[in-house]
Design a protein around this motif. Structure first.
Motif: not given
Length: 324
Positions: A64-69, A86-101
């Motif tokens: 089973l693969l999670d299809a949610r964001i 110099d900068l200290i950068v803190d970030s986050f990313l949102k992603w999801r699976i579009t091609d499960f195979s």
């Protein structure tokens, strides 16, 4: 015969239950047969949508693969701006699976940790490239939105136009029927779509921020001293002006008081003179009474004077002697 029928029914029921599997909403399923992905007629890995499905019992297994964001927090890292700051950068990313195979093949049995490891590496590279093209003002102002959009587009579309096939490493699938070509630098290579990239926090390195804060503190203290000296100077001016106004006001008030007092005394003297000029004898009598009161008010006063003096004439006779 009946003894064989009951075990047969049990085996059939178990076989039915083990051949059924449910893919819940928000997930996708991939069936493995003897450890290899089950493919369709076009030799493409088969992906099962949410619902009830069948598989061969004891032979097939379901992944089973999670299809949610999904949300991936990127560890704060040091980046260099266009100004070599110099900068200290803190970030986050949102992603999801579009091609499960493709995702299953590229990440090694759909391992999310492998996917996020690759995502983290590519995100850091893109952030480093985009931040290196901008100065600090662009990064911390409204241009930051453009920076995040550029990073997201670069991750989704890639930075090279040369497509390469998906590397089926860490899988047991045959490589003679490969998936469609994808850009090696894009997330489509992993079967992933980046929904959003956000910068949570931007800080200066500790050694840099300490020096900056010290300089800012020194500048603020210099400004405070300048304002304080200006305030003291203005206070002295205000005090001097107030003292001058007080002295001037008191002098004018004293002058007005003396002028008013003199005018009152003159008016009183004139009224007395007018009143007593109408009867000089009465004026002489009043003056004598005031002199008696002043002279004898002490009780122990001693006067050396002749008894027939003019001073005692009203004591000797209430009627004054006629004037010669």
């Amino acid at each position: 015969m009946r003894k064989l029928f009951i075990p047969f029914i049990v085996i059939v029921v178990i076989g039915i239950f083990t051949s059924l599997f449910v893919v819940e909403e928000g997930n996708r399923g991939i069936v493995l047969r003897f450890g290899k992905v089950l493919r369709d007629a076009k030799d493409v890995p088969r992906v099962y949508e949410p619902g009830l499905h069948f598989k061969l019992p004891l032979i097939d297994s379901v992944k089973l693969l999670d299809a949610r964001i999904q949300t991936m927090n990127n560890q704060a890292d040091r980046f260099v701006t266009k100004e070599t700051k110099d900068l200290i950068v803190d970030s986050f990313l949102k992603w999801r699976i579009t091609d499960f195979s493709r995702y299953y093949l590229a990440t090694g049995d759909g391992n999310r940790a492998n996917a996020e490891r690759i995502l983290n590496s590519k995100l850091s590279d893109r952030l480093r490239s985009e931040i290196g093209q901008r100065d600090i003002r662009d990064i911390v102002t409204d241009s930051r939105g453009k920076l995040m959009q550029d990073v997201r587009d670069a991750l989704n579309k890639g930075t090279s136009d040369t497509p390469v096939p998906v590397d089926p490493a860490n899988t047991e699938l045959p490589t003679d029927n490969k998936l469609p070509l994808a850009n090696a630098n894009s997330m489509a290579e992993l079967g992933i779509e980046v929904i959003d990239v956000r910068i949570k926090q931007i800080n200066l390195p500790a050694e840099v921020s300490g020096a900056i804060y010290q300089r800012m503190r020194a500048e603020r203290e210099a400004v405070a001293r300048r304002h304080r000296s200006q305030g003291q100077e203005q206070a002295e001016k205000n005090r001097a002006l107030a003292d001058y106004l007080v002295t001037k006001t008191l002098a004018e008030a004293e002058r007005e008081a003396r002028m008013t007092r003199g005018a009152g005394d003159a008016t009183a003297a004139r009224l007395f003179a007018d009143a007593f000029s109408q009867n000089p004898d009465f004026y002489a009598f009043i003056r004598s009474l005031r002199a008696y009161e002043t002279s004898f008010s002490g009780g122990n006063d001693i006067m050396v004077i002749r008894p027939d003096s003019e001073f005692f004439r009203y004591m000797q006779s209430p009627v004054p002697a006629p004037r010669k």
